[in-house]
Design a protein around this motif. Structure first.
Motif, PDB file in Angstrom:
ATOM      1  N   ASN A  63      -6.568  10.721   8.117  1.00  0.00           N
ATOM      2  CA  ASN A  63      -5.336  11.266   7.533  1.00  0.00           C
ATOM      3  C   ASN A  63      -4.391  10.136   7.145  1.00  0.00           C
ATOM      4  OD1 ASN A  63      -6.415  13.731   8.487  1.00  0.00           O
ATOM      5  ND2 ASN A  63      -4.358  14.560   8.637  1.00  0.00           N
ATOM      6  N   VAL A  64      -4.231   9.172   8.032  1.00  0.00           N
ATOM      7  CA  VAL A  64      -3.332   8.047   7.774  1.00  0.00           C
ATOM      8  C   VAL A  64      -3.858   7.227   6.596  1.00  0.00           C
ATOM      9  CG1 VAL A  64      -2.384   5.913   8.732  1.00  0.00           C
ATOM     10  CG2 VAL A  64      -2.515   7.952  10.153  1.00  0.00           C
ATOM     11  N   GLU A  65      -5.175   7.027   6.564  1.00  0.00           N
ATOM     12  CA  GLU A  65      -5.775   6.260   5.478  1.00  0.00           C
ATOM     13  C   GLU A  65      -5.544   6.938   4.125  1.00  0.00           C
ATOM     14  OE1 GLU A  65     -10.251   4.721   4.216  1.00  0.00           O
ATOM     15  OE2 GLU A  65      -9.875   5.423   6.253  1.00  0.00           O
ATOM     16  N   ARG A  66      -5.678   8.255   4.093  1.00  0.00           N
ATOM     17  CA  ARG A  66      -5.459   9.017   2.861  1.00  0.00           C
ATOM     18  C   ARG A  66      -4.013   8.894   2.388  1.00  0.00           C
ATOM     19  NH1 ARG A  66      -6.992  13.989   4.499  1.00  0.00           N
ATOM     20  NH2 ARG A  66      -4.863  14.526   5.049  1.00  0.00           N
ATOM     21  N   GLU A  67      -3.061   8.966   3.317  1.00  0.00           N
ATOM     22  CA  GLU A  67      -1.644   8.869   2.969  1.00  0.00           C
ATOM     23  C   GLU A  67      -1.283   7.464   2.495  1.00  0.00           C
ATOM     24  OE1 GLU A  67       0.097  11.556   2.647  1.00  0.00           O
ATOM     25  OE2 GLU A  67      -1.536  12.711   3.516  1.00  0.00           O
ATOM     26  N   MET A  68      -1.906   6.442   3.097  1.00  0.00           N
ATOM     27  CA  MET A  68      -1.646   5.066   2.663  1.00  0.00           C
ATOM     28  C   MET A  68      -2.142   4.857   1.233  1.00  0.00           C
ATOM     29  SD  MET A  68      -0.021   3.215   4.854  1.00  0.00           S
ATOM     30  CE  MET A  68      -0.426   1.524   4.519  1.00  0.00           C
ATOM     31  N   LYS A  69      -3.305   5.406   0.912  1.00  0.00           N
ATOM     32  CA  LYS A  69      -3.828   5.278  -0.452  1.00  0.00           C
ATOM     33  C   LYS A  69      -2.909   5.972  -1.444  1.00  0.00           C
ATOM     34  CE  LYS A  69      -8.725   4.648   0.453  1.00  0.00           C
ATOM     35  NZ  LYS A  69     -10.083   5.211   0.311  1.00  0.00           N
ATOM     36  N   ALA A  70      -2.416   7.157  -1.066  1.00  0.00           N
ATOM     37  CA  ALA A  70      -1.506   7.893  -1.944  1.00  0.00           C
ATOM     38  C   ALA A  70      -0.212   7.111  -2.156  1.00  0.00           C
ATOM     39  CB  ALA A  70      -1.207   9.270  -1.358  1.00  0.00           C
ATOM     40  N   MET A  71       0.277   6.449  -1.096  1.00  0.00           N
ATOM     41  CA  MET A  71       1.502   5.651  -1.211  1.00  0.00           C
ATOM     42  C   MET A  71       1.285   4.482  -2.172  1.00  0.00           C
ATOM     43  SD  MET A  71       3.404   3.123   1.421  1.00  0.00           S
ATOM     44  CE  MET A  71       2.057   2.010   1.130  1.00  0.00           C
ATOM     45  N   LYS A  72       0.141   3.812  -2.041  1.00  0.00           N
ATOM     46  CA  LYS A  72      -0.134   2.660  -2.890  1.00  0.00           C
ATOM     47  C   LYS A  72      -0.288   3.057  -4.355  1.00  0.00           C
ATOM     48  CE  LYS A  72      -2.126  -0.126   0.767  1.00  0.00           C
ATOM     49  NZ  LYS A  72      -3.354  -0.729   1.329  1.00  0.00           N
TER      50      LYS A  72
ATOM     51  N   VAL B  67       7.518   7.759  -1.641  1.00  0.00           N
ATOM     52  CA  VAL B  67       7.491   6.938  -0.433  1.00  0.00           C
ATOM     53  C   VAL B  67       6.981   5.551  -0.794  1.00  0.00           C
ATOM     54  CG1 VAL B  67       6.390   6.679   1.818  1.00  0.00           C
ATOM     55  CG2 VAL B  67       7.149   8.929   1.049  1.00  0.00           C
ATOM     56  N   THR B  68       7.734   4.508  -0.381  1.00  0.00           N
ATOM     57  CA  THR B  68       7.313   3.133  -0.642  1.00  0.00           C
ATOM     58  C   THR B  68       7.133   2.331   0.640  1.00  0.00           C
ATOM     59  OG1 THR B  68       9.613   2.442  -0.888  1.00  0.00           O
ATOM     60  CG2 THR B  68       8.442   3.068  -2.894  1.00  0.00           C
ATOM     61  N   ASN B  69       7.560   2.870   1.760  1.00  0.00           N
ATOM     62  CA  ASN B  69       7.493   2.169   3.034  1.00  0.00           C
ATOM     63  C   ASN B  69       6.184   2.537   3.741  1.00  0.00           C
ATOM     64  OD1 ASN B  69       7.885   1.075   5.545  1.00  0.00           O
ATOM     65  ND2 ASN B  69       9.928   1.921   5.850  1.00  0.00           N
ATOM     66  N   PRO B  70       5.342   1.544   4.095  1.00  0.00           N
ATOM     67  CA  PRO B  70       4.087   1.844   4.779  1.00  0.00           C
ATOM     68  C   PRO B  70       4.265   2.565   6.110  1.00  0.00           C
ATOM     69  CG  PRO B  70       4.100  -0.429   4.024  1.00  0.00           C
ATOM     70  CD  PRO B  70       5.465   0.122   3.781  1.00  0.00           C
ATOM     71  N   LYS B  71       5.337   2.241   6.845  1.00  0.00           N
ATOM     72  CA  LYS B  71       5.581   2.905   8.130  1.00  0.00           C
ATOM     73  C   LYS B  71       5.825   4.402   7.924  1.00  0.00           C
ATOM     74  CE  LYS B  71       7.348  -0.875  10.941  1.00  0.00           C
ATOM     75  NZ  LYS B  71       8.470  -1.332  11.766  1.00  0.00           N
ATOM     76  N   GLN B  72       6.513   4.726   6.848  1.00  0.00           N
ATOM     77  CA  GLN B  72       6.779   6.122   6.556  1.00  0.00           C
ATOM     78  C   GLN B  72       5.482   6.843   6.179  1.00  0.00           C
ATOM     79  OE1 GLN B  72       9.778   6.650   3.585  1.00  0.00           O
ATOM     80  NE2 GLN B  72       9.980   8.838   3.948  1.00  0.00           N
ATOM     81  N   ALA B  73       4.600   6.163   5.458  1.00  0.00           N
ATOM     82  CA  ALA B  73       3.311   6.757   5.091  1.00  0.00           C
ATOM     83  C   ALA B  73       2.471   7.030   6.339  1.00  0.00           C
ATOM     84  CB  ALA B  73       2.565   5.831   4.143  1.00  0.00           C
ATOM     85  N   ILE B  74       2.496   6.109   7.287  1.00  0.00           N
ATOM     86  CA  ILE B  74       1.770   6.298   8.545  1.00  0.00           C
ATOM     87  C   ILE B  74       2.336   7.494   9.298  1.00  0.00           C
ATOM     88  CG2 ILE B  74       1.312   5.272  10.808  1.00  0.00           C
ATOM     89  CD1 ILE B  74       1.244   2.541   9.330  1.00  0.00           C
ATOM     90  N   ALA B  75       3.661   7.601   9.340  1.00  0.00           N
ATOM     91  CA  ALA B  75       4.306   8.717  10.037  1.00  0.00           C
ATOM     92  C   ALA B  75       3.922  10.051   9.410  1.00  0.00           C
ATOM     93  CB  ALA B  75       5.818   8.530  10.025  1.00  0.00           C
ATOM     94  N   ILE B  76       3.841  10.093   8.099  1.00  0.00           N
ATOM     95  CA  ILE B  76       3.456  11.328   7.412  1.00  0.00           C
ATOM     96  C   ILE B  76       2.014  11.683   7.745  1.00  0.00           C
ATOM     97  CG2 ILE B  76       3.017  12.340   5.137  1.00  0.00           C
ATOM     98  CD1 ILE B  76       5.446  10.679   4.131  1.00  0.00           C
ATOM     99  N   GLY B  77       1.131  10.691   7.749  1.00  0.00           N
ATOM    100  CA  GLY B  77      -0.269  10.932   8.078  1.00  0.00           C
ATOM    101  C   GLY B  77      -0.452  11.432   9.491  1.00  0.00           C
ATOM    102  N   LEU B  78       0.272  10.844  10.444  1.00  0.00           N
ATOM    103  CA  LEU B  78       0.170  11.287  11.840  1.00  0.00           C
ATOM    104  C   LEU B  78       0.758  12.680  12.019  1.00  0.00           C
ATOM    105  CD1 LEU B  78       1.060   8.022  13.777  1.00  0.00           C
ATOM    106  CD2 LEU B  78      -1.180   9.059  13.454  1.00  0.00           C
ATOM    107  N   SER B  79       1.836  12.963  11.308  1.00  0.00           N
ATOM    108  CA  SER B  79       2.457  14.272  11.388  1.00  0.00           C
ATOM    109  C   SER B  79       1.493  15.352  10.888  1.00  0.00           C
ATOM    110  CB  SER B  79       3.742  14.284  10.565  1.00  0.00           C
ATOM    111  OG  SER B  79       4.310  15.567  10.554  1.00  0.00           O
ATOM    112  N   GLU B  80       0.811  15.078   9.782  1.00  0.00           N
ATOM    113  CA  GLU B  80      -0.149  16.045   9.251  1.00  0.00           C
ATOM    114  C   GLU B  80      -1.325  16.223  10.203  1.00  0.00           C
ATOM    115  OE1 GLU B  80      -1.244  15.116   5.257  1.00  0.00           O
ATOM    116  OE2 GLU B  80       0.804  15.431   4.513  1.00  0.00           O
ATOM    117  N   ALA B  81      -1.747  15.135  10.863  1.00  0.00           N
ATOM    118  CA  ALA B  81      -2.832  15.233  11.834  1.00  0.00           C
ATOM    119  C   ALA B  81      -2.427  16.111  13.011  1.00  0.00           C
ATOM    120  CB  ALA B  81      -3.229  13.846  12.313  1.00  0.00           C
ATOM    121  N   ARG B  82      -1.170  15.986  13.460  1.00  0.00           N
ATOM    122  CA  ARG B  82      -0.683  16.845  14.549  1.00  0.00           C
ATOM    123  C   ARG B  82      -0.701  18.308  14.140  1.00  0.00           C
ATOM    124  NH1 ARG B  82       3.184  12.743  14.902  1.00  0.00           N
ATOM    125  NH2 ARG B  82       2.729  11.407  16.663  1.00  0.00           N
ATOM    126  N   LYS B  83      -0.278  18.587  12.912  1.00  0.00           N
ATOM    127  CA  LYS B  83      -0.247  19.968  12.432  1.00  0.00           C
ATOM    128  C   LYS B  83      -1.644  20.564  12.361  1.00  0.00           C
ATOM    129  CE  LYS B  83       3.984  19.456   9.770  1.00  0.00           C
ATOM    130  NZ  LYS B  83       4.552  19.277   8.422  1.00  0.00           N
TER     131      LYS B  83
END
Length: 83
Positions: free
Chosen positions: A33-42, A55-71
């Motif tokens: 999930n995190v990997e997919r969100e990082m690719k989308a950010m890039k 989103v341009t901040n990598p930390k924010q992309a990681i947070a979004i990926g982890l949040s989706e994984a929790r859901k």
């Protein structure tokens, strides 16, 4: 009179050695999930929640990926508490 039991000597405990946890904190599918969100950010396709800003901040992309994984119910630790 009450009888006393002999005190047992225990082995000295090592305080410097940390115990390694045997199970992983994040599931492998959560990292996907995190990997997919990082690719989308890039690629410039990742948008934030309400505002919809890019989103341009990598930390924010990681947070979004982890949040989706929790859901999705994947094994991810709880987010840190604010306070």
């Amino acid at each position: 009179m009450a009888t006393r039991k002999a005190a047992k000597k225990s082995a000295p405990k090592k305080s410097s050695a940390k115990k390694a946890s045997s199970s992983r904190k994040y599931s492998p599918s959560a990292s996907k999930n995190v990997e997919r969100e990082m690719k989308a950010m890039k690629q410039g396709k990742l948008k934030s929640g309400r505002s919809g800003k890019t989103v341009t901040n990598p930390k924010q992309a990681i947070a979004i990926g982890l949040s989706e994984a929790r859901k999705e119910g994947k094994k991810v630790p709880q987010p840190p508490k604010k306070g």
